[in-house]
Design a protein around this motif. Sequence first.
Motif, mmCIF file in Angstrom:
data_model
loop_
_atom_site.group_PDB
_atom_site.id
_atom_site.type_symbol
_atom_site.label_atom_id
_atom_site.label_comp_id
_atom_site.label_asym_id
_atom_site.label_seq_id
_atom_site.Cartn_x
_atom_site.Cartn_y
_atom_site.Cartn_z
ATOM 1 N N THR A 24 0.838 -1.205 0.000
ATOM 2 C CA THR A 24 0.000 0.000 0.000
ATOM 3 C C THR A 24 0.867 1.246 0.000
ATOM 4 O O THR A 24 0.601 2.212 -0.733
ATOM 5 N N LEU A 25 1.923 1.223 0.817
ATOM 6 C CA LEU A 25 2.826 2.370 0.897
ATOM 7 C C LEU A 25 3.509 2.624 -0.446
ATOM 8 O O LEU A 25 3.757 3.770 -0.829
ATOM 9 N N ARG A 27 2.124 1.971 -3.199
ATOM 10 C CA ARG A 27 1.042 2.218 -4.151
ATOM 11 C C ARG A 27 0.901 1.083 -5.166
ATOM 12 O O ARG A 27 0.556 1.298 -6.322
ATOM 13 N N PRO A 31 -5.329 0.793 -0.482
ATOM 14 C CA PRO A 31 -5.267 0.716 0.983
ATOM 15 C C PRO A 31 -6.431 -0.077 1.552
ATOM 16 O O PRO A 31 -7.585 0.190 1.230
ATOM 17 N N SER A 165 1.934 8.407 -0.401
ATOM 18 C CA SER A 165 1.132 7.500 0.422
ATOM 19 C C SER A 165 1.106 7.901 1.887
ATOM 20 O O SER A 165 0.174 7.534 2.610
#
Length: 265
Positions: A24-25, A27, A31, A165
């Motif tokens: 998620t961080l 991308r 999320p 992010s």
Amino acid sequence: MQALPFATIALVLYVAAAIWQGMTLLRRVPPRQGIVRLLAAMALLLHIPAIVELLGRSPGFLPGFTTSIALFMAVAANVVLVASLFKPILNAGIALFPLAGLALLIAAGLPSHGIKGGITPGILLHIVTSALAFALLAIAAAQAVLVGLQNQALRHHHIRGIVQSLPPLNTMERVLFELIWAGMALLTVAIISGLIFIDNMFAQHLAHKTVLSFAAWGVLAVLLIGRYRFGWRGMRAVKWTLSGCGFLLLAYFGSKFVLEILLTP
């Protein structure tokens, strides 16, 4: 009950939670904080009975080196989960979740000799506040690393990827210092309760822990004063945070490692 199967499954779940949050961080995936929390919570549900079983193995009341680390990392993982409901600190789990699982797996696989001794309410206060102080300051260390990465990226005008992010840098720094303030409050109580309720904290087997705990407290106190008086932030705040947390890590586990691992025949 055997702790090793629980520890193995917990490690897999912890790593899965960390990977999803890490992706998620970067991308790479959308999320899904609910999924990350669920995976980490399931890991904790396995972590707790494994810790109980490991504590039951110890001949003394106070756990040994590997069990102590597994116990403190469980507290840290739990604090991340709970605090992430109110503050943007779930990214700290990218580092802390796998470390919690690894610590549990090592504790399940290696014998850990407990320390004989009774417990009083004062000593219990010392143990609880020490564990919570470690948890909050471990999260602060992970947060400081993220702040450092974000600060360096912005300095070099890299505004994509991780920077996009993360919350704004001011928010990240504010959360960092909130963690340090809370950790320092608990560390202060832990040190004072230790001085009051533990016989001779400067005895040979406790001297290193006591001195390093005071060093950690001093470094973090200077950082907070520098923040209040001179507005310290950025990489200076990151370096002081990591230095203080490093002293605390050595204080909590350095002497145990030497006495129980290096010097045990």
